[in-house]
Design a protein around this motif. Structure first.
Motif, short mmCIF file in Angstrom:
data_model
loop_
_atom_site.label_atom_id
_atom_site.label_comp_id
_atom_site.label_asym_id
_atom_site.label_seq_id
_atom_site.Cartn_x
_atom_site.Cartn_y
_atom_site.Cartn_z
N SER A 70 -43.78 -60.71 -36.87
CA SER A 70 -45.20 -60.80 -36.56
C SER A 70 -45.71 -62.17 -37.00
CB SER A 70 -45.98 -59.69 -37.26
OG SER A 70 -45.78 -59.75 -38.64
N ALA A 71 -46.76 -62.61 -36.36
CA ALA A 71 -47.31 -63.93 -36.66
C ALA A 71 -48.81 -63.90 -36.46
CB ALA A 71 -46.68 -64.97 -35.74
N TRP A 72 -49.48 -64.84 -37.11
CA TRP A 72 -50.92 -65.02 -36.94
C TRP A 72 -51.12 -66.07 -35.87
CZ3 TRP A 72 -55.09 -62.42 -38.23
CH2 TRP A 72 -56.33 -63.04 -38.12
N CYS A 73 -51.81 -65.70 -34.81
CA CYS A 73 -52.08 -66.66 -33.74
C CYS A 73 -53.42 -67.33 -34.04
CB CYS A 73 -52.13 -65.96 -32.38
SG CYS A 73 -52.64 -67.11 -31.09
N MET A 74 -53.39 -68.65 -34.17
CA MET A 74 -54.62 -69.36 -34.55
C MET A 74 -55.67 -69.32 -33.43
SD MET A 74 -52.81 -72.27 -36.82
CE MET A 74 -51.43 -71.71 -37.83
N PRO A 75 -55.32 -69.61 -32.17
CA PRO A 75 -56.35 -69.52 -31.13
C PRO A 75 -56.92 -68.10 -30.99
CG PRO A 75 -54.47 -70.78 -30.34
CD PRO A 75 -54.07 -70.19 -31.66
N CYS A 76 -56.08 -67.08 -31.08
CA CYS A 76 -56.57 -65.70 -30.92
C CYS A 76 -57.20 -65.16 -32.20
CB CYS A 76 -55.44 -64.75 -30.53
SG CYS A 76 -54.63 -65.10 -28.98
N SER A 94 -50.03 -69.60 -26.68
CA SER A 94 -50.01 -70.73 -27.61
C SER A 94 -48.81 -70.62 -28.57
CB SER A 94 -51.30 -70.72 -28.43
OG SER A 94 -51.14 -71.51 -29.58
N TRP A 95 -48.40 -71.80 -29.07
CA TRP A 95 -47.37 -71.80 -30.11
C TRP A 95 -47.96 -72.06 -31.49
CZ3 TRP A 95 -45.81 -73.62 -25.21
CH2 TRP A 95 -44.73 -72.91 -24.65
N GLN A 96 -49.28 -72.02 -31.56
CA GLN A 96 -49.94 -72.24 -32.86
C GLN A 96 -49.87 -70.93 -33.65
OE1 GLN A 96 -51.47 -75.21 -34.09
NE2 GLN A 96 -50.18 -76.01 -32.47
N LEU A 97 -48.67 -70.63 -34.09
CA LEU A 97 -48.44 -69.35 -34.75
C LEU A 97 -47.92 -69.59 -36.16
CD1 LEU A 97 -46.47 -67.45 -31.96
CD2 LEU A 97 -48.91 -67.32 -32.45
N GLN A 98 -48.36 -68.74 -37.06
CA GLN A 98 -47.85 -68.77 -38.42
C GLN A 98 -47.16 -67.42 -38.66
OE1 GLN A 98 -48.17 -71.39 -40.70
NE2 GLN A 98 -46.73 -70.14 -41.90
N VAL A 99 -45.87 -67.46 -38.94
CA VAL A 99 -45.13 -66.21 -39.15
C VAL A 99 -45.68 -65.48 -40.37
CG1 VAL A 99 -42.88 -65.25 -39.79
CG2 VAL A 99 -43.03 -67.00 -38.01
N THR A 100 -46.00 -64.21 -40.20
CA THR A 100 -46.56 -63.45 -41.32
C THR A 100 -45.68 -62.27 -41.73
OG1 THR A 100 -47.82 -62.20 -39.69
CG2 THR A 100 -48.98 -63.98 -40.81
N GLY A 101 -44.72 -61.92 -40.90
CA GLY A 101 -43.87 -60.78 -41.27
C GLY A 101 -42.59 -60.80 -40.46
#
Lengths: 115, 381
Positions: A70-76, A94-101
């Protein structure tokens, strides 16, 4: 082939934990492996079969719980599911994602049988 | 639920978050004290020890794991009494399984004295939860929740503290084999060496070729051969540090084994990972080996002097790297022509300066604290 190192890590954790319950044997070793943890589970199983010999976990089965990525999507501004690193956000692309899990590799629990 | 304090016991735990001790006095006068470590849920157990053939002045620890997974530890402190017939300066343990499936293990630490017969001497009479029915060996689940790489990460944290305390800027250089890490390092040391103290840990499966090349520049280097290992781990770096003893406020390069997969998982204690990708490789490597690029803070695109001769799309490579690590910094260099090296050297100097400043801030803060404490001690009371 870092799965061999991981298998040794698993055995180390198991031995530490089992020491507090001696004498005992380990029946099941339950792992949590995230989809983004870069672990090849079949290689890990094979490596564990090798390293467990002659240890308290000799007869132990490896039970692997797969945890989705799972990841945090910055635009969404919300959490989204991803199958692997480098995947775009399934909602906005988008690829502006930060992996969160889903990047963990942990020994969750052991099933012990006291002797 | 415990009848004395009302605390519940729930899920198995190895270390209690909230522990408290309470004491029972048994019918025979034996004192009994337990630390309770309850978890969630309040189905616990009651224990009433009506009878306890245990009159001896020693302390021992009981640990039960109940069929429902509840775990419970008692420290027993028995008052001295007439039955005190066992004591032989050694430790032993035994386990009971109760008829309800409750499991009960004792570790006894006896003081010196004559022998004893202990296996049968311990009865938890007719208390509701403690009737023994030996022979059952139910499996118990023990919750651990430990990181598989926990042992590595602990050592890495130790290395990192050591670097921070000494103001060392430590970099973990990763790439596939042949990306040009060693040549880049040799040229970096030549350019930076006069101003900044440098040291190198070289990781390879075999040979000391790379460390020899580094030492030829005059820099201090130590080779770690991983043998069958495909990556450096934190323990190897810790051992190498003991031998290398890098100077305070230096830059330490840890050149990992050439491998774009495994080293990503092993923290060595570095400030950051730097991934080297050469233009003779495919520009799609960041997507093929995303973990390494996701773990790295800087992408060094090396051998850019060869760009006219190869079909390598720089923009696409950078886009791909930023798909897996949106904030990754990128520098384009050629170790052989020196193109782009100035920016890389500036980047290194800036990192070294940050590590140095942080150390000096810590030292200043500690000095101030010592001065405050000394002033307090010196103040007349």
């Amino acid at each position: 082939m870092h799965e061999m190192s991981l298998a040794e890590g698993v055995l180390g954790v198991v031995q530490d934990a089992a020491r507090a319950h001696q004498p005992c044997t380990v029946r099941t070793v339950r792992l949590e492996i995230g989809a983004l943890a870069a672990v090849e589970c079949e290689a890990l199983r094979f490596a564990f079969e090798v390293v467990k010999r002659g240890s308290v976990a000799e007869g132990a089965l490896l039970d692997i719980i797969h945890v989705p990525g799972s990841a945090w999507c910055m635009p969404c501004s919300r959490s989204v599911a991803i199958a692997e690193r480098g995947d775009p956000c399934p909602e906005c692309g988008s690829w502006q994602l930060q992996v969160t899990g889903g990047d963990q590799m942990r020994v969750r629990e052991l099933e012990l049988v006291e002797e | 639920m415990c009848t004395t304090c009302g605390c519940g016991s729930g899920q198995t735990r190895i270390e209690g978050e909230h522990e408290h001790v309470h004491t029972h006095v048994h019918a025979d006068g034996t004192m009994h004290s337990h630390p309770h470590a309850p978890g969630q849920g309040d189905e616990g157990h009651d224990h009433v020890h009506a009878e306890h053939h245990h009159l001896h002045g020693h302390e021992h620890l009981h640990e039960h794991v109940h069929a429902d997974g509840t775990r419970h530890a008692h420290a027993h402190d028995h008052a001295p009494g007439p039955d005190h017939d066992h004591a032989h300066g050694e430790m032993h343990g035994h386990a009971h399984v109760h008829s309800d499936g409750t499991r009960h293990a004792h570790a006894h630490d006896h003081a010196q004295g004559p022998g004893h017969d202990h296996e049968l001497a311990h009865h938890h009479g007719d208390g509701p939860a403690h009737s023994h029915a030996p022979g059952l060996t139910p499996a118990q689940m023990v919750r651990i929740e430990r990181d598989i790489l926990g042992a590595n990460n602990e050592i890495a944290a130790r290395n990192r503290r050591r670097f921070e305390d000494a103001g060392i800027f430590a970099l973990n250089l990763v790439s596939s084999p042949g990306a040009g890490k060693t040549t880049l390092l040799v040229e970096t040391i030549r350019a930076l060496g006069p101003d900044v103290p440098l040291a190198v840990i070289e990781g390879d499966q075999q040979t000391s070729f790379d460390a020899d090349r580094i030492r030829a520049t005059g820099a201090r280097a130590i080779q770690v051969n991983t043998g069958k290992g495909c990556h450096l781990d934190a323990a190897q770096v810790e051992r190498a540090l003991a031998a290398l003893a890098p100077a305070d406020e230096s830059v330490l390069f840890i050149e990992n084994v050439g491998n774009l997969v495994c080293p990503s998982a092993f923290d060595l204690g570095e400030a950051m990972k730097v991934v080297v990708l050469s233009v003779t490789e495919g520009e799609d490597k960041p997507l093929k080996y995303p973990d390494m690029f996701a773990a790295s803070s800087l992408l060094l695109l090396n051998k850019v002097d060869l760009l006219p001769h190869v079909a390598f799309d720089v923009k696409r490579a950078i886009d791909y790297a930023r798909r897996v690590r949106p904030g990754i910094e990128v520098l384009q260099v050629s170790a052989t022509t020196g193109a782009g090296m100035a920016a890389w050297l500036d980047w290194l100097r800036a990192g070294a300066a940050r590590a140095r400043e942080r150390r000096q801030q810590t030292v200043t803060a500690l000095r101030r604290r010592i001065a405050e404490l000394e002033a307090q001690v010196a103040r007349p009371r």
